[in-house]
Motif scaffolding. Structure first.
Motif, short mmCIF file in Angstrom:
data_model
loop_
_atom_site.label_atom_id
_atom_site.label_comp_id
_atom_site.label_asym_id
_atom_site.label_seq_id
_atom_site.Cartn_x
_atom_site.Cartn_y
_atom_site.Cartn_z
N ALA A 35 1.08 -1.33 0.05
CA ALA A 35 0.13 -0.18 0.13
C ALA A 35 1.16 1.38 0.06
O ALA A 35 0.62 1.88 -0.82
N VAL A 36 1.64 1.53 0.71
CA VAL A 36 2.56 2.25 0.91
C VAL A 36 3.14 2.77 -0.52
O VAL A 36 3.76 3.98 -0.76
N VAL A 37 4.00 1.47 -1.28
CA VAL A 37 4.92 1.54 -2.22
C VAL A 37 4.06 1.94 -3.88
O VAL A 37 4.38 3.11 -4.41
N SER A 38 2.67 1.69 -3.19
CA SER A 38 1.50 2.44 -4.28
C SER A 38 1.19 3.95 -4.29
O SER A 38 1.43 4.12 -5.90
N PHE A 39 1.08 4.79 -3.04
CA PHE A 39 1.25 5.54 -2.92
C PHE A 39 2.70 6.48 -2.93
O PHE A 39 2.60 7.36 -4.31
N ARG A 40 3.93 6.17 -3.07
CA ARG A 40 4.98 6.61 -3.35
C ARG A 40 5.15 6.78 -4.36
O ARG A 40 5.96 7.52 -4.96
#
Length: 392
Positions: free
Chosen positions: A113-118
């Motif tokens: 989830a974090v890398v998709s936002f990043r």
């Protein structure tokens, strides 16, 4: 004339001839090093045994058969103060494995989830993800563990003033109390088997119809979770609901504050590192792969799931293995908030109670070594399998 010069030339000394043979010198150096290490080990062991003997401390592992004489706040296995110390060792191992596996799974899911936002095109989403990663990557895990325990979960209101949901779920400074189903062993087994069926079906569907929605691993995991909960709810003969009993609680299942703090701290902390590993692997994929998927008419989700992620996973396995091994070793830090893991039980409680420092620390070292090497071996096997599939 040449023969006369050779006869009159000074012959090389014996030492020079020996030094000219590098292999012999190397062997002698290695023998000397091994002898020095063996001598040092013998001196340490002999002096330690002499010191223990002078203090009347016996050596060996017979102490593991003694009654524990202490309770643990959290255990996945049945344990009482009358249980032997070897049972306490098993409790410590299972608790450590539980923390490590939970941190790996939830930390990896949060990292996606974090890398998709990043990698989002939105500056706000990308900036928030970058700040999240920077915060956790540049601060120690002990700080986060202490924050979640002392500033959040241990600072919750007491039992009388805690949060209550439908008179069945209680959240207070004693922990999270939830209803617990009364279910036989066969019921739990059937629920677990049915939960695995969607995952097996998605693997088969990926080989037959890779673009189908049923081939998505995230949907299969969600469906498996729904089936597990449905079977437990249907098969439960009754539910043990927690209720207030004086100054305490009675009934239901308890998630202690230490466990909640450990899980939240480990998952959020590890997700930042895993997200950066995933970002580097994803950005390392040739953009031509994405353009080829677009040319085939695939939407962005299918391109990520079928083209980008499979290649990125192969690249990220080696550094991800190191991160998982570090997470296993980081579980020892939970002793700072008195969570009963392997380090607290064997490395502190049992050591203090029995005085068997060498044996206790030897057990702790051996267990962490075995768990870490096993995890690394499984990851290497998975990487080899991915490599073999990619070469077909």
């Amino acid at each position: 004339m040449l023969a006369h010069l050779e006869a009159t030339a000074p012959k090389a000394s014996w030492m020079r001839r020996v030094l000219a043979r590098g292999d012999l010198v190397g062997s002698l150096v290695q023998i000397a090093l091994v002898a020095a290490l063996a001598g040092g080990a013998w001196y340490i062991v002999s002096s330690t045994m002499a010191n223990l003997s002078s203090r009347g401390i016996t050596t060996g592992f017979a102490f593991l058969s003694r009654p524990a004489g202490f309770d643990v706040a959290f255990s996945l296995l049945p344990f009482t103060s009358a249980s032997p110390l070897w049972m306490a060792l098993l409790v410590g191992i299972t608790n450590t494995l539980f923390l490590a596996v939970t941190g790996m799974v939830l930390g990896t899911l949060l990292a996606f989830a974090v890398v998709s936002f990043r990698l989002s095109k939105s500056p706000l989403a990308s900036g928030l993800a970058a700040g999240y990663i920077g915060l956790f990557r540049n601060t120690p895990i002990l700080l986060h563990l202490l924050f979640w325990y002392f500033a959040v979960f241990a600072a919750m209101p007491n039992i009388r003033n805690g949060l209550v949901l439908e008179d069945a779920i209680f959240l207070n400074n004693r922990g999270l109390f939830v209803p617990w189903p009364q279910l036989s062993g066969w019921g739990w087994l059937i629920a677990c088997v049915l939960a695995l069926l969607p995952i097996a079906a998605s693997r088969w569907m990926r080989r037959q119809h890779p673009t189908s929605a049923f081939a998505r691993i995230d949907l299969s995991l969600l469906l498996g979770l729904v089936l597990f909960v449905a079977v437990v709810v249907i098969a439960a003969t009754s539910w043990e609901v927690p209720v207030r009993a004086g100054l305490g609680m009675r009934g239901g299942a308890l998630v202690i504050p230490e466990l909640m703090a450990v899980i939240v701290a480990m998952c959020t902390y590890s997700s930042a590192f895993i997200a950066e590993l995933l970002r580097g692997a994803i950005q390392g994929i040739d953009r031509g792969q994405t353009e080829a998927g677009q040319a085939l008419g695939l939407h962005a989700g299918a391109i990520s799931r079928l083209i980008v992620f499979p290649q990125a996973i192969r690249v990220v396995i080696p550094p991800l293995t190191n991160q998982y091994v570090n997470m296993i070793k980081q579980t020892a830090i939970v002793a700072a908030i008195a969570f009963p893991d392997l380090m607290l039980i064997m490395g502190k409680t049992v050591l203090t109670q029995t005085g068997q420092a060498i044996e206790s620390l030897m057990i702790v070292t051996s267990v962490y070594l075995i768990i870490s090497l096993t995890a690394a071996g499984l990851m290497h096997l998975y990487a080899a399998k991915l490599k073999a599939v990619g070469q077909r």
